[in-house]
Design a protein around this motif. Structure first.
Motif, short mmCIF file in Angstrom:
data_model
loop_
_atom_site.label_atom_id
_atom_site.label_comp_id
_atom_site.label_asym_id
_atom_site.label_seq_id
_atom_site.Cartn_x
_atom_site.Cartn_y
_atom_site.Cartn_z
N GLN A 1 85.10 143.79 -9.87
CA GLN A 1 85.95 142.88 -9.10
C GLN A 1 85.19 141.68 -8.56
OE1 GLN A 1 89.55 143.18 -8.11
NE2 GLN A 1 89.14 144.03 -10.14
N GLN A 2 83.91 141.59 -8.90
CA GLN A 2 83.04 140.51 -8.43
C GLN A 2 83.04 140.42 -6.91
OE1 GLN A 2 84.19 136.99 -10.61
NE2 GLN A 2 83.70 137.92 -12.56
N ARG B 1 75.93 158.69 -0.33
CA ARG B 1 77.37 158.74 -0.62
C ARG B 1 77.82 157.67 -1.60
NH1 ARG B 1 78.41 160.21 5.42
NH2 ARG B 1 78.04 162.44 5.25
N PHE B 2 77.14 156.56 -1.63
CA PHE B 2 77.53 155.44 -2.49
C PHE B 2 77.07 155.72 -3.91
CE2 PHE B 2 77.26 151.09 -4.14
CZ PHE B 2 78.48 150.60 -3.75
N SER B 3 78.01 155.79 -4.84
CA SER B 3 77.70 156.20 -6.22
C SER B 3 77.59 155.02 -7.18
CB SER B 3 78.79 157.15 -6.73
OG SER B 3 79.99 156.42 -6.99
N GLY B 4 77.12 155.33 -8.37
CA GLY B 4 77.08 154.34 -9.43
C GLY B 4 78.47 153.82 -9.75
N LEU B 5 79.47 154.70 -9.72
CA LEU B 5 80.84 154.27 -9.99
C LEU B 5 81.35 153.35 -8.89
CD1 LEU B 5 83.19 154.46 -11.96
CD2 LEU B 5 84.03 156.41 -10.64
N ASP B 6 80.99 153.65 -7.64
CA ASP B 6 81.38 152.77 -6.54
C ASP B 6 80.81 151.36 -6.75
OD1 ASP B 6 82.80 154.79 -5.13
OD2 ASP B 6 80.93 155.53 -4.28
N LEU B 7 79.58 151.30 -7.23
CA LEU B 7 78.97 149.99 -7.49
C LEU B 7 79.66 149.29 -8.67
CD1 LEU B 7 76.94 147.84 -6.79
CD2 LEU B 7 75.28 149.02 -8.21
N HIS C 1 83.63 144.62 -25.03
CA HIS C 1 84.91 144.17 -24.48
C HIS C 1 85.93 145.32 -24.38
CE1 HIS C 1 88.18 141.50 -23.47
NE2 HIS C 1 88.89 142.04 -24.44
N ASP C 2 86.10 146.09 -25.44
CA ASP C 2 87.12 147.15 -25.42
C ASP C 2 86.78 148.24 -24.40
OD1 ASP C 2 84.98 147.93 -27.15
OD2 ASP C 2 86.25 149.45 -28.06
N LEU C 3 85.53 148.58 -24.30
CA LEU C 3 85.09 149.59 -23.34
C LEU C 3 85.23 149.06 -21.90
CD1 LEU C 3 84.00 152.45 -23.24
CD2 LEU C 3 81.70 151.53 -23.39
N ARG C 4 84.93 147.78 -21.72
CA ARG C 4 85.08 147.16 -20.40
C ARG C 4 86.55 147.20 -19.96
NH1 ARG C 4 81.99 142.67 -17.60
NH2 ARG C 4 80.53 143.17 -19.23
N GLN C 5 87.46 146.92 -20.88
CA GLN C 5 88.88 146.96 -20.54
C GLN C 5 89.32 148.37 -20.15
OE1 GLN C 5 90.63 145.04 -24.06
NE2 GLN C 5 91.30 143.41 -22.67
N GLN C 6 88.84 149.37 -20.87
CA GLN C 6 89.17 150.75 -20.54
C GLN C 6 88.62 151.12 -19.16
OE1 GLN C 6 88.44 153.66 -23.76
NE2 GLN C 6 88.15 151.86 -25.06
N LEU C 7 87.39 150.72 -18.90
CA LEU C 7 86.78 151.00 -17.61
C LEU C 7 87.53 150.27 -16.50
CD1 LEU C 7 84.54 152.37 -15.97
CD2 LEU C 7 83.15 150.31 -16.35
N GLU C 8 87.92 149.03 -16.73
CA GLU C 8 88.67 148.28 -15.71
C GLU C 8 89.96 148.99 -15.34
OE1 GLU C 8 89.21 144.31 -17.24
OE2 GLU C 8 87.09 143.81 -16.96
N ALA C 9 90.64 149.57 -16.31
CA ALA C 9 91.87 150.31 -16.03
C ALA C 9 91.58 151.54 -15.17
CB ALA C 9 92.56 150.71 -17.33
N VAL C 10 90.52 152.26 -15.49
CA VAL C 10 90.15 153.44 -14.71
C VAL C 10 89.78 153.02 -13.28
CG1 VAL C 10 88.43 155.28 -14.46
CG2 VAL C 10 89.42 154.80 -16.70
N LEU C 11 89.00 151.95 -13.16
CA LEU C 11 88.56 151.50 -11.83
C LEU C 11 89.73 150.97 -11.00
CD1 LEU C 11 85.17 149.78 -12.72
CD2 LEU C 11 85.52 151.96 -11.52
N ALA C 12 90.71 150.36 -11.62
CA ALA C 12 91.89 149.88 -10.88
C ALA C 12 92.61 151.07 -10.24
CB ALA C 12 92.83 149.12 -11.81
N GLY C 13 92.77 152.14 -10.99
CA GLY C 13 93.39 153.34 -10.42
C GLY C 13 92.53 153.97 -9.34
N SER D 1 89.52 160.28 -12.22
CA SER D 1 89.05 158.92 -12.51
C SER D 1 87.53 158.91 -12.70
CB SER D 1 89.42 157.95 -11.39
OG SER D 1 90.81 157.77 -11.32
N VAL D 2 86.83 159.63 -11.85
CA VAL D 2 85.37 159.72 -11.98
C VAL D 2 85.02 160.32 -13.34
CG1 VAL D 2 83.26 160.77 -11.08
CG2 VAL D 2 84.97 159.88 -9.49
#
Length: 181
Positions: free
Chosen positions: A82-83, A70-76, A23-35, A146-147
């Protein structure tokens, strides 16, 4: 392994990684992905304001050639977080990008591959005014940060193309340390 098999394997890998995040890591990742998503939208808005839509239509998307890597793991991960429905790549339309069609990119702006968002052809660059070019340079730097943040959080090279990550599902190709929290 063909491209479709690599895509399917890469998707399964990223889904497993996403689903198993604490959960805590997911929240941190969500913040990075939002930016990450927000900066992509800002970059695309700046280039559209500079007239890129008309230029791209006239050009026919020459920059969209050979785009399967071009499509990366981070893009996925950004899509999964965001479902958002995954794109259905068409690897048979070579050399055209498998994530586009006659109407252009099938992905919403914040989910387009980083390479595609960062690329600004000469015709568009010539139309951009200096304040916009400085803002684009800043946004590019922030996107790359961000990456790096996401890769540090998950201890994986998420900026790599999904099709290549599929070949190294255990992450042994590029060991990284997880940052101390």
């Amino acid at each position: 392994m063909n491209d479709q098999e690599a895509w399917d394997r890469g998707v399964r890998l990223m889904e497993r990684i996403h689903d198993r995040l604490p959960h805590d890591l997911r929240q941190q990742l969500e913040a990075v992905l939002a930016g990450y998503r927000r900066r992509k939208e800002e970059m695309l808005a700046l280039t559209l304001a500079g007239g890129s839509a008309g230029i791209c239509r006239a050009c026919g998307g020459q920059c969209c050639q050979n785009g399967k890597y071009r499509f990366s793991g981070l893009d996925l991960l950004a899509l999964l977080e965001q479902q958002t429905p995954l794109p259905a790549p068409d690897f048979t339309q070579k050399p055209l990008c498998p994530y586009g069609d006659a109407g252009g990119c099938r992905m919403p702006a914040p989910f387009r591959p980083l390479d595609c968002v960062l690329f600004i052809c000469e015709a568009i660059a010539d139309r951009l005014e200096e304040p916009a070019t400085h803002t684009l340079a800043r946004l590019e730097q922030e996107l790359r940060q961000s990456v790096g943040q996401a890769e540090t959080l998950l201890g994986r090279r998420l900026g790599q193309p999904l099709l290549l990550l599929a070949g190294h599902p255990d992450g042994t190709d590029t060991p990284r340390r997880r940052a101390a929290n």
